[in-house]
Design an enzyme around this catalytic site. Structure first.
Site, PDB file in Angstrom:
ATOM      1  N   SER A  93       3.251   3.063   4.365  1.00  0.00           N
ATOM      2  CA  SER A  93       2.416   2.195   5.207  1.00  0.00           C
ATOM      3  C   SER A  93       3.083   1.965   6.552  1.00  0.00           C
ATOM      4  CB  SER A  93       2.193   0.848   4.522  1.00  0.00           C
ATOM      5  OG  SER A  93       1.688  -0.066   5.486  1.00  0.00           O
ATOM      6  N   HIS A 140      -0.590   5.661   5.348  1.00  0.00           N
ATOM      7  CA  HIS A 140      -1.449   4.521   5.015  1.00  0.00           C
ATOM      8  C   HIS A 140      -1.518   3.581   6.227  1.00  0.00           C
ATOM      9  CE1 HIS A 140      -3.261   1.706   2.069  1.00  0.00           C
ATOM     10  NE2 HIS A 140      -2.580   0.753   2.703  1.00  0.00           N
ATOM     11  N   ASP A 200      -2.982   0.036   7.657  1.00  0.00           N
ATOM     12  CA  ASP A 200      -3.493  -1.276   7.261  1.00  0.00           C
ATOM     13  C   ASP A 200      -4.158  -1.966   8.439  1.00  0.00           C
ATOM     14  OD1 ASP A 200      -2.655  -1.619   4.441  1.00  0.00           O
ATOM     15  OD2 ASP A 200      -0.652  -1.303   5.279  1.00  0.00           O
ATOM     16  N   MET A 243      -6.163  -5.071   9.819  1.00  0.00           N
ATOM     17  CA  MET A 243      -6.401  -6.477   9.448  1.00  0.00           C
ATOM     18  C   MET A 243      -7.063  -7.214  10.604  1.00  0.00           C
ATOM     19  SD  MET A 243      -2.732  -7.352   7.761  1.00  0.00           S
ATOM     20  CE  MET A 243      -1.946  -6.244   6.573  1.00  0.00           C
ATOM     21  N   HIS A 266      -6.912   1.567   5.170  1.00  0.00           N
ATOM     22  CA  HIS A 266      -7.213   0.421   4.307  1.00  0.00           C
ATOM     23  C   HIS A 266      -7.748  -0.702   5.193  1.00  0.00           C
ATOM     24  CE1 HIS A 266      -5.218  -2.887   1.545  1.00  0.00           C
ATOM     25  NE2 HIS A 266      -6.538  -2.974   1.561  1.00  0.00           N
ATOM     26  N   MET A 317      -8.880  -4.183   5.875  1.00  0.00           N
ATOM     27  CA  MET A 317      -8.889  -5.574   5.424  1.00  0.00           C
ATOM     28  C   MET A 317      -9.650  -6.362   6.483  1.00  0.00           C
ATOM     29  SD  MET A 317      -5.005  -5.589   4.032  1.00  0.00           S
ATOM     30  CE  MET A 317      -4.666  -4.071   4.892  1.00  0.00           C
ATOM     31  N   MET A 328      -4.760  -3.670  -5.460  1.00  0.00           N
ATOM     32  CA  MET A 328      -3.804  -4.488  -4.709  1.00  0.00           C
ATOM     33  C   MET A 328      -2.855  -5.163  -5.697  1.00  0.00           C
ATOM     34  SD  MET A 328      -4.422  -3.924  -1.604  1.00  0.00           S
ATOM     35  CE  MET A 328      -3.076  -4.990  -1.062  1.00  0.00           C
ATOM     36  N   ASP A 369      -1.032  -0.685  -4.168  1.00  0.00           N
ATOM     37  CA  ASP A 369      -0.582  -1.139  -2.847  1.00  0.00           C
ATOM     38  C   ASP A 369       0.029  -2.528  -2.913  1.00  0.00           C
ATOM     39  OD1 ASP A 369      -0.232  -1.500  -0.137  1.00  0.00           O
ATOM     40  OD2 ASP A 369      -2.366  -1.506   0.357  1.00  0.00           O
TER      41      ASP A 369
HETATM   42  C1  DX5 Z   1      -0.676  -5.433   2.435  1.00  0.00           C
HETATM   43  C2  DX5 Z   1      -0.921  -4.007   2.819  1.00  0.00           C
HETATM   44  C3  DX5 Z   1       0.101  -3.064   2.339  1.00  0.00           C
HETATM   45  C4  DX5 Z   1       1.497  -3.304   2.864  1.00  0.00           C
HETATM   46  C5  DX5 Z   1       2.444  -2.866   1.799  1.00  0.00           C
HETATM   47  O1  DX5 Z   1      -1.772  -6.186   2.780  1.00  0.00           O
HETATM   48  O2  DX5 Z   1      -2.164  -3.572   2.300  1.00  0.00           O
HETATM   49  O3  DX5 Z   1      -0.296  -1.722   2.547  1.00  0.00           O
HETATM   50  O4  DX5 Z   1       1.773  -2.601   4.048  1.00  0.00           O
HETATM   51  O5  DX5 Z   1       3.714  -3.228   2.164  1.00  0.00           O
HETATM   52  P1  DX5 Z   1       4.904  -3.287   1.097  1.00  0.00           P
HETATM   53  O6  DX5 Z   1       5.056  -1.930   0.498  1.00  0.00           O
HETATM   54  O7  DX5 Z   1       6.089  -3.688   1.948  1.00  0.00           O
HETATM   55  O8  DX5 Z   1       4.560  -4.321   0.069  1.00  0.00           O
HETATM   56 ZN    ZN Z   2      -2.610  -1.357   2.424  1.00  0.00          ZN
END
Ligand code: DX5
Ligand code: ZN
Length: 216
Positions: A8, A33, A35, A37, A66, A68, A137, A175
């Site tokens: 990620s 990956h 993320d 948000m 991903h 969010m 998750m 994840d």
């Molecule tokens: C959290 C994200 C993850 C995050 C994982 O909301 O969806 O993808 O980057 O990070 P680690 O591996 O550090 O938990």
């Molecule tokens: Zn993620």
């Protein structure tokens, strides 16, 4: 079968993304990956389209995105244009989930659904044959570096059973809080792919860590 490893970028050095993406290109990482948000669906804001376009230019690996964000259906075409290969939306953010999944596939992307830790796995049974991926998750989404929720292992096994029972081809990706200490148990429970943020980017040798995750 070796697991799919999806580092990620959330834990990468945003001041020098090119260096980290080149490292991922050299590494055994399968996907990158991303993320996204929005500060509404989750309490944090990360990055959006312009950054993804830049990552697309530099990356030789598929972009596993991903979302969010609330109302992700408004942006499906935009993420396709930005260069995403796999688009995952949250179950909790979609009123018409089946329609949204269909739209993602019509844009020639793979379609994934993410489930928060409290969302019943069983809620996916009626669309499991339409999905390319389920993102389990194993932390509450919003931040990197959180602790893996142990109950997720049970959720992965139940999802694996559901996928088998329905002869679905959906992959299971996990994840949050994944590292060298728990990846073997996660794969044993039935996962095909794992996301790793902190475990990769906060380690002293990220490329070696990706290799170690891949061969765990
Ligand atoms: C959290 C994200 C993850 C995050 C994982 O909301 O969806 O993808 O980057 O990070 P680690 O591996 O550090 O938990
Ligand atoms: Zn993620």
């Amino acid at each position: 079968m070796k697991p799919i490893i999806a580092p990620s970028l959330l834990s990468a050095d945003f001041g020098n993304l090119e260096k980290d993406i080149q490292m991922l290109n050299r590494s055994e990482a399968d996907w990158i990956h991303l993320d996204v948000m929005d500060g509404v669906f989750v309490p944090n804001i990360s990055f959006g389209i312009p950054v993804i376009k830049a990552v697309r230019r530099l990356s030789e690996k598929p972009l596993d995105t991903h979302l969010m964000i609330v109302q992700p259906e408004r942006y499906i075409h935009t993420f396709k244009e930005a260069g995403c290969d796999l688009l995952t939306v949250h179950w909790e953010a979609c009123t018409h989930l089946h329609r949204t999944i269909t739209q993602i596939k019509e844009e020639d992307m793979l379609a994934g659904v993410a489930l928060n830790p409290h969302t019943p796995i069983e809620g996916l049974e009626d669309i499991i044959n339409d999905l390319n991926l389920v993102l389990v998750m194993s932390v509450n989404p919003g931040f990197g570096g959180q602790k893996f929720i142990e109950r997720s292992l049970n959720r992965i096994s139940r999802l694996r059973d559901m996928i088998k029972r329905n002869h679905s081809e959906a992959l299971i990706e996990v994840d949050g809080g994944v590292g060298l200490d728990n990846i073997a148990a996660i794969i044993k429970a039935g996962a095909d792919a794992v996301v790793a943020g902190n475990a990769v980017f906060k380690s002293s040798d990220p490329e070696q860590t990706i290799h170690n995750l891949k061969s765990a």
